[in-house]
Design a protein around this motif. Structure first.
Motif, PDB file in Angstrom:
ATOM      1  N   SER A  51      39.225  42.542  13.472  1.00  0.00           N
ATOM      2  CA  SER A  51      39.326  44.000  13.522  1.00  0.00           C
ATOM      3  C   SER A  51      38.343  44.700  12.582  1.00  0.00           C
ATOM      4  O   SER A  51      38.070  45.894  12.764  1.00  0.00           O
ATOM      5  N   VAL A  52      37.809  43.974  11.597  1.00  0.00           N
ATOM      6  CA  VAL A  52      36.890  44.612  10.638  1.00  0.00           C
ATOM      7  C   VAL A  52      35.495  43.994  10.665  1.00  0.00           C
ATOM      8  O   VAL A  52      34.578  44.523  10.030  1.00  0.00           O
ATOM      9  N   LYS A  53      35.335  42.919  11.401  1.00  0.00           N
ATOM     10  CA  LYS A  53      34.053  42.218  11.430  1.00  0.00           C
ATOM     11  C   LYS A  53      32.950  43.145  11.915  1.00  0.00           C
ATOM     12  O   LYS A  53      33.109  43.868  12.904  1.00  0.00           O
ATOM     13  N   GLY A  54      31.844  43.147  11.187  1.00  0.00           N
ATOM     14  CA  GLY A  54      30.729  44.014  11.535  1.00  0.00           C
ATOM     15  C   GLY A  54      30.805  45.392  10.894  1.00  0.00           C
ATOM     16  O   GLY A  54      29.819  46.141  10.894  1.00  0.00           O
ATOM     17  N   ARG A  55      31.957  45.739  10.348  1.00  0.00           N
ATOM     18  CA  ARG A  55      32.119  47.044   9.684  1.00  0.00           C
ATOM     19  C   ARG A  55      32.388  46.894   8.191  1.00  0.00           C
ATOM     20  O   ARG A  55      31.972  47.735   7.396  1.00  0.00           O
ATOM     21  N   PHE A  56      33.088  45.857   7.803  1.00  0.00           N
ATOM     22  CA  PHE A  56      33.435  45.623   6.393  1.00  0.00           C
ATOM     23  C   PHE A  56      32.601  44.467   5.852  1.00  0.00           C
ATOM     24  O   PHE A  56      32.308  43.509   6.572  1.00  0.00           O
ATOM     25  N   THR A  57      32.264  44.566   4.576  1.00  0.00           N
ATOM     26  CA  THR A  57      31.534  43.487   3.901  1.00  0.00           C
ATOM     27  C   THR A  57      32.168  43.211   2.553  1.00  0.00           C
ATOM     28  O   THR A  57      32.340  44.134   1.738  1.00  0.00           O
ATOM     29  N   ILE A  58      32.491  41.956   2.317  1.00  0.00           N
ATOM     30  CA  ILE A  58      33.015  41.552   1.014  1.00  0.00           C
ATOM     31  C   ILE A  58      31.870  40.974   0.204  1.00  0.00           C
ATOM     32  O   ILE A  58      31.016  40.245   0.730  1.00  0.00           O
ATOM     33  N   SER A  59      31.838  41.319  -1.075  1.00  0.00           N
ATOM     34  CA  SER A  59      30.789  40.806  -1.955  1.00  0.00           C
ATOM     35  C   SER A  59      31.345  40.725  -3.371  1.00  0.00           C
ATOM     36  O   SER A  59      32.419  41.239  -3.655  1.00  0.00           O
ATOM     37  N   ARG A  60      30.584  40.067  -4.242  1.00  0.00           N
ATOM     38  CA  ARG A  60      31.058  40.006  -5.624  1.00  0.00           C
ATOM     39  C   ARG A  60      29.892  40.061  -6.582  1.00  0.00           C
ATOM     40  O   ARG A  60      28.794  39.593  -6.286  1.00  0.00           O
ATOM     41  N   ASP A  61      30.160  40.651  -7.727  1.00  0.00           N
ATOM     42  CA  ASP A  61      29.203  40.741  -8.821  1.00  0.00           C
ATOM     43  C   ASP A  61      29.702  39.779  -9.897  1.00  0.00           C
ATOM     44  O   ASP A  61      30.687  40.068 -10.573  1.00  0.00           O
ATOM     45  N   TYR A  62      29.018  38.670 -10.052  1.00  0.00           N
ATOM     46  CA  TYR A  62      29.512  37.652 -10.972  1.00  0.00           C
ATOM     47  C   TYR A  62      29.428  38.091 -12.423  1.00  0.00           C
ATOM     48  O   TYR A  62      30.263  37.734 -13.246  1.00  0.00           O
ATOM     49  N   ALA A  63      28.441  38.900 -12.744  1.00  0.00           N
ATOM     50  CA  ALA A  63      28.319  39.359 -14.128  1.00  0.00           C
ATOM     51  C   ALA A  63      29.519  40.206 -14.527  1.00  0.00           C
ATOM     52  O   ALA A  63      29.974  40.161 -15.668  1.00  0.00           O
ATOM     53  N   LYS A  64      30.026  40.974 -13.565  1.00  0.00           N
ATOM     54  CA  LYS A  64      31.159  41.846 -13.844  1.00  0.00           C
ATOM     55  C   LYS A  64      32.472  41.262 -13.350  1.00  0.00           C
ATOM     56  O   LYS A  64      33.524  41.876 -13.534  1.00  0.00           O
ATOM     57  N   THR A  65      32.407  40.083 -12.729  1.00  0.00           N
ATOM     58  CA  THR A  65      33.582  39.478 -12.098  1.00  0.00           C
ATOM     59  C   THR A  65      34.337  40.502 -11.267  1.00  0.00           C
ATOM     60  O   THR A  65      35.564  40.602 -11.335  1.00  0.00           O
ATOM     61  N   THR A  66      33.576  41.258 -10.515  1.00  0.00           N
ATOM     62  CA  THR A  66      34.146  42.292  -9.647  1.00  0.00           C
ATOM     63  C   THR A  66      33.873  41.936  -8.200  1.00  0.00           C
ATOM     64  O   THR A  66      32.771  41.501  -7.863  1.00  0.00           O
ATOM     65  N   VAL A  67      34.883  42.133  -7.377  1.00  0.00           N
ATOM     66  CA  VAL A  67      34.747  41.919  -5.946  1.00  0.00           C
ATOM     67  C   VAL A  67      34.808  43.274  -5.250  1.00  0.00           C
ATOM     68  O   VAL A  67      35.605  44.138  -5.636  1.00  0.00           O
ATOM     69  N   TYR A  68      33.961  43.451  -4.255  1.00  0.00           N
ATOM     70  CA  TYR A  68      33.882  44.713  -3.543  1.00  0.00           C
ATOM     71  C   TYR A  68      34.252  44.530  -2.071  1.00  0.00           C
ATOM     72  O   TYR A  68      34.062  43.449  -1.495  1.00  0.00           O
ATOM     73  N   LEU A  69      34.736  45.603  -1.488  1.00  0.00           N
ATOM     74  CA  LEU A  69      34.909  45.655  -0.045  1.00  0.00           C
ATOM     75  C   LEU A  69      34.239  46.939   0.426  1.00  0.00           C
ATOM     76  O   LEU A  69      34.759  48.038   0.215  1.00  0.00           O
ATOM     77  N   GLN A  70      33.058  46.775   0.996  1.00  0.00           N
ATOM     78  CA  GLN A  70      32.337  47.905   1.560  1.00  0.00           C
ATOM     79  C   GLN A  70      32.857  48.137   2.968  1.00  0.00           C
ATOM     80  O   GLN A  70      32.807  47.229   3.807  1.00  0.00           O
ATOM     81  N   MET A  71      33.346  49.327   3.208  1.00  0.00           N
ATOM     82  CA  MET A  71      33.950  49.645   4.504  1.00  0.00           C
ATOM     83  C   MET A  71      33.139  50.756   5.168  1.00  0.00           C
ATOM     84  O   MET A  71      33.079  51.879   4.646  1.00  0.00           O
ATOM     85  N   ASN A  72      32.535  50.439   6.283  1.00  0.00           N
ATOM     86  CA  ASN A  72      31.721  51.397   7.039  1.00  0.00           C
ATOM     87  C   ASN A  72      32.358  51.662   8.394  1.00  0.00           C
ATOM     88  O   ASN A  72      33.224  50.915   8.848  1.00  0.00           O
ATOM     89  N   SER A  73      31.914  52.728   9.025  1.00  0.00           N
ATOM     90  CA  SER A  73      32.414  53.086  10.358  1.00  0.00           C
ATOM     91  C   SER A  73      33.930  53.079  10.396  1.00  0.00           C
ATOM     92  O   SER A  73      34.554  52.508  11.302  1.00  0.00           O
ATOM     93  N   LEU A  74      34.528  53.710   9.412  1.00  0.00           N
ATOM     94  CA  LEU A  74      35.985  53.678   9.295  1.00  0.00           C
ATOM     95  C   LEU A  74      36.651  54.396  10.456  1.00  0.00           C
ATOM     96  O   LEU A  74      36.132  55.398  10.987  1.00  0.00           O
ATOM     97  N   LYS A  75      37.815  53.870  10.820  1.00  0.00           N
ATOM     98  CA  LYS A  75      38.591  54.411  11.925  1.00  0.00           C
ATOM     99  C   LYS A  75      39.973  54.822  11.402  1.00  0.00           C
ATOM    100  O   LYS A  75      40.438  54.274  10.391  1.00  0.00           O
ATOM    101  N   PRO A  76      40.641  55.725  12.088  1.00  0.00           N
ATOM    102  CA  PRO A  76      41.993  56.105  11.647  1.00  0.00           C
ATOM    103  C   PRO A  76      42.929  54.901  11.525  1.00  0.00           C
ATOM    104  O   PRO A  76      43.799  54.889  10.639  1.00  0.00           O
ATOM    105  N   GLU A  77      42.745  53.909  12.352  1.00  0.00           N
ATOM    106  CA  GLU A  77      43.615  52.728  12.290  1.00  0.00           C
ATOM    107  C   GLU A  77      43.330  51.854  11.078  1.00  0.00           C
ATOM    108  O   GLU A  77      44.067  50.888  10.836  1.00  0.00           O
TER     109      GLU A  77
END
Length: 121
Positions: free
Chosen positions: A59-85
């Motif tokens: 349901s999120v493939k192609g729109r969401f991207t998970i990534s991480r910054d090892y220096a900050k030990t932070t994980v991100y979820l970039q969410m594009n083309s968001l839908k009401p659902e």
């Protein structure tokens, strides 16, 4: 003990973007889940501790991207083309070991407090 602190939720119009952040106190297998009112918690994305493996729900493939910054030990979820659902409370989760059943929320040992994402139509 791994502590997770999430940020980045909010209100956005359909078609817009948001980036969620999860500050982790260690390097672990990470996942993002979401739960809408009256629905089961569902898997969105996951990443292995070394970043070599990423996984997405259909349901999120192609729109969401998970990534991480090892220096900050932070994980991100970039969410594009968001839908009401996509409207839900989003949670980051962590587990010390690699998870083959990464979409099963019961496998994760640590959880963040959740952040609300609301997508208006």
């Amino acid at each position: 003990q791994v502590q997770l602190v999430e940020s980045g939720g909010g209100l956005v119009q359909a078609g817009g973007s948001l980036r969620l952040s999860c500050a982790a106190s260690g390097r672990t297998f990470m996942g993002w889940f979401r739960q809408a009112p009256g629905k089961e918690r569902e898997f969105a994305a996951a990443m292995s501790s070394n970043g070599a493996n990423t996984y997405y729900a259909e349901s999120v493939k192609g729109r969401f991207t998970i990534s991480r910054d090892y220096a900050k030990t932070t994980v991100y979820l970039q969410m594009n083309s968001l839908k009401p659902e996509d409207t839900a409370v989003y949670y980051c989760a962590a587990n010390p070991a690699f998870l083959t059943r990464y979409s099963d929320w019961t496998r994760y040992k640590y959880w963040g407090q959740g952040t609300q994402v609301t997508v208006s139509s």
